[in-house]
Design a protein around this motif. Sequence first.
Motif, PDB file in Angstrom:
ATOM      1  N   LYS A   1     -18.677 117.226  25.815  1.00 20.90           N
ATOM      2  CA  LYS A   1     -17.243 117.315  26.093  1.00 20.90           C
ATOM      3  C   LYS A   1     -16.840 116.376  27.234  1.00 20.90           C
ATOM      4  N   ALA A   2     -17.680 116.289  28.261  1.00 19.70           N
ATOM      5  CA  ALA A   2     -17.389 115.390  29.376  1.00 19.70           C
ATOM      6  C   ALA A   2     -17.354 113.939  28.899  1.00 19.70           C
TER       7      ALA A   2
ATOM      8  N   LEU B   1      -6.295 117.394  45.274  1.00 18.68           N
ATOM      9  CA  LEU B   1      -5.148 118.268  44.999  1.00 18.68           C
ATOM     10  C   LEU B   1      -4.441 117.855  43.713  1.00 18.68           C
ATOM     11  N   VAL B   2      -4.311 116.542  43.495  1.00 14.77           N
ATOM     12  CA  VAL B   2      -3.686 116.063  42.267  1.00 14.77           C
ATOM     13  C   VAL B   2      -4.502 116.492  41.043  1.00 14.77           C
ATOM     14  N   LEU B   3      -5.813 116.338  41.132  1.00 14.31           N
ATOM     15  CA  LEU B   3      -6.665 116.704  40.001  1.00 14.31           C
ATOM     16  C   LEU B   3      -6.752 118.213  39.810  1.00 14.31           C
ATOM     17  N   SER B   4      -6.554 118.980  40.904  1.00 12.69           N
ATOM     18  CA  SER B   4      -6.535 120.432  40.743  1.00 12.69           C
ATOM     19  C   SER B   4      -5.311 120.867  39.940  1.00 12.69           C
ATOM     20  N   LEU B   5      -4.211 120.123  40.047  1.00  8.15           N
ATOM     21  CA  LEU B   5      -3.033 120.401  39.224  1.00  8.15           C
ATOM     22  C   LEU B   5      -3.318 120.128  37.757  1.00  8.15           C
ATOM     23  N   ALA B   6      -4.216 119.188  37.493  1.00  8.36           N
ATOM     24  CA  ALA B   6      -4.569 118.858  36.113  1.00  8.36           C
ATOM     25  C   ALA B   6      -5.584 119.828  35.541  1.00  8.36           C
ATOM     26  N   ALA B   7      -6.622 120.155  36.318  1.00  3.77           N
ATOM     27  CA  ALA B   7      -7.727 120.961  35.788  1.00  3.77           C
ATOM     28  C   ALA B   7      -7.612 122.445  36.118  1.00  3.77           C
TER      29      ALA B   7
ATOM     30  N   VAL C   1     -12.243 114.905  33.842  1.00  7.92           N
ATOM     31  CA  VAL C   1     -10.793 115.119  33.748  1.00  7.92           C
ATOM     32  C   VAL C   1     -10.059 113.896  34.280  1.00  7.92           C
ATOM     33  N   LEU C   2     -10.535 113.367  35.412  1.00 12.33           N
ATOM     34  CA  LEU C   2      -9.960 112.134  35.952  1.00 12.33           C
ATOM     35  C   LEU C   2     -10.056 110.995  34.942  1.00 12.33           C
ATOM     36  N   GLY C   3     -11.227 110.867  34.316  1.00 13.07           N
ATOM     37  CA  GLY C   3     -11.420 109.794  33.358  1.00 13.07           C
ATOM     38  C   GLY C   3     -10.496 109.902  32.162  1.00 13.07           C
ATOM     39  N   GLU C   4     -10.255 111.142  31.679  1.00 12.34           N
ATOM     40  CA  GLU C   4      -9.401 111.306  30.505  1.00 12.34           C
ATOM     41  C   GLU C   4      -7.935 111.042  30.832  1.00 12.34           C
ATOM     42  N   GLU C   5      -7.463 111.544  31.947  1.00 18.44           N
ATOM     43  CA  GLU C   5      -6.022 111.461  32.232  1.00 18.44           C
ATOM     44  C   GLU C   5      -5.611 110.183  32.958  1.00 18.44           C
TER      45      GLU C   5
ATOM     46  N   GLY D   1      -1.580 115.110  33.083  1.00 20.19           N
ATOM     47  CA  GLY D   1      -1.286 116.335  32.345  1.00 20.19           C
ATOM     48  C   GLY D   1      -1.476 116.243  30.848  1.00 20.19           C
ATOM     49  N   GLU D   2      -1.843 115.064  30.343  1.00 19.56           N
ATOM     50  CA  GLU D   2      -1.973 114.875  28.903  1.00 19.56           C
ATOM     51  C   GLU D   2      -3.393 115.064  28.395  1.00 19.56           C
ATOM     52  N   GLY D   3      -4.317 115.402  29.261  1.00 21.06           N
ATOM     53  CA  GLY D   3      -5.692 115.628  28.826  1.00 21.06           C
ATOM     54  C   GLY D   3      -5.815 116.879  27.982  1.00 21.06           C
ATOM     55  N   THR D   4      -6.627 116.820  26.963  1.00 26.06           N
ATOM     56  CA  THR D   4      -6.816 117.958  26.063  1.00 26.06           C
ATOM     57  C   THR D   4      -8.214 118.557  26.155  1.00 26.06           C
ATOM     58  N   VAL D   5      -9.188 117.743  26.497  1.00 25.15           N
ATOM     59  CA  VAL D   5     -10.573 118.212  26.513  1.00 25.15           C
ATOM     60  C   VAL D   5     -10.801 119.244  27.608  1.00 25.15           C
ATOM     61  N   LYS D   6     -10.043 119.141  28.712  1.00 22.86           N
ATOM     62  CA  LYS D   6     -10.241 120.041  29.850  1.00 22.86           C
ATOM     63  C   LYS D   6     -10.037 121.508  29.485  1.00 22.86           C
ATOM     64  N   SER D   7      -9.245 121.774  28.438  1.00 21.65           N
ATOM     65  CA  SER D   7      -8.981 123.161  28.041  1.00 21.65           C
ATOM     66  C   SER D   7     -10.208 123.823  27.439  1.00 21.65           C
ATOM     67  N   SER D   8     -11.128 123.030  26.924  1.00 20.14           N
ATOM     68  CA  SER D   8     -12.334 123.580  26.304  1.00 20.14           C
ATOM     69  C   SER D   8     -13.611 123.212  27.053  1.00 20.14           C
TER      70      SER D   8
END
Length: 384
Positions: free
Chosen positions: A244-245, A42-48, A279-283, A260-267
């Motif tokens: 990208k991953a 659930l936490v990561l779904s808020l991020a991704a 996404v977990l690894g980046e944030e 919430g500071e990850g940028t790669v997930k947007s692309s």
Amino acid sequence: MTTQYGQSVILPRSDRSVITEWRRSVDWQIIAASVTLLALGLVLSLAAGPPAADRLGYDDLYYFVKRQSVFAGAAVIVLFGASLLNRTWARRGAAIIFCVSLVLLVAILIFGHEAKGAQRWIQIAGFTIQPSESVKPALIILSAWLLAQRQLYPGGPWAIVALVFFVVTLGLLLLQPDVGQSALLTAAFMVTFFISGMPWKWAAAFIGGGFALCLSLYSLLPHVRYRVNSFINPSDYDTYQIDKASEAISRGGLLGAGPGEGTVKSSLPDAHTDFIYSVLGEEFGYVAALALIALYVFICWRGLRGASQVRDPYPRAAAAGLFALFGLQAAINIAVNVSLIPPKGMTLPFISYGGSSMMGIALTLGLGLALIRRQTITGRRRYV
């Protein structure tokens, strides 16, 4: 259990209700680790989730977050509900689920919803269902029960029947085509098969048949050939998702860029599903990524340890196959994210977005918990 005044109430040993027996016998450490995974999902779904919703054109940026919350709640119900079953009802329930799933797998070939070159989903009452997620644990339990019958009725064709069920299921998965789920099911089935005491000479047949099948899939399916070739020679192919991953995980470093500071997930395509580990690894960084792996390892270790302590052949082999199924799926997804194997299109258990995947994993762990519960009466039994 406590009273309204905060005083503890000890349940008497004579209390033999289903809930009381379940509370005394279930592995609470596996349940705690599983609920922790759901919470992390659930936490990561808020991020991704919001970047994925924006990229796919949804008006509600929290579309995937809200649905993931519903899926997580349903998964908790399935997990606890399945773990309440005794070993006989676990097998009976698996038989029903297996038959229904096979019918749906056949229906997919006729009425299925196609996406990304594969026909793996069927729409029922507005919901998209992926029967491959439920057929896997059901087949493992049914096969373990069939193979256990060899000790009670040595003359029966139990191993042949189990192999037929496996081959039919594998064939329906490959017709979609779903190579990743086919490989996962095969590995878990082999664990169940050999823990059931089948001779090691069958290993040569499995390995030989698997090698021949891999060569055939490589020759016949263009997308399989592309994924393998792009993994071997990445400079000659488009490896955008994998690149990208890797970039996301590298950018996270030890402690991550921050929630919430990850940028790669947007692309990154499929950041909320197959590539949520990046996404977990980046944030949250390498520490969180390793902690997540530790949770999966803990669940598998507890499950396999519990299976090894079961004396009856059917629940022992079935539980081992189910926890192997869970662990292998996590390992495959993480290996894809860190570029160790070609992309498989497989979700990360309890973390990735997806209703069918979430329910299938909850069913797998719930049935595994049911099979390794401490029984009031031990010894070998006949399960009907």
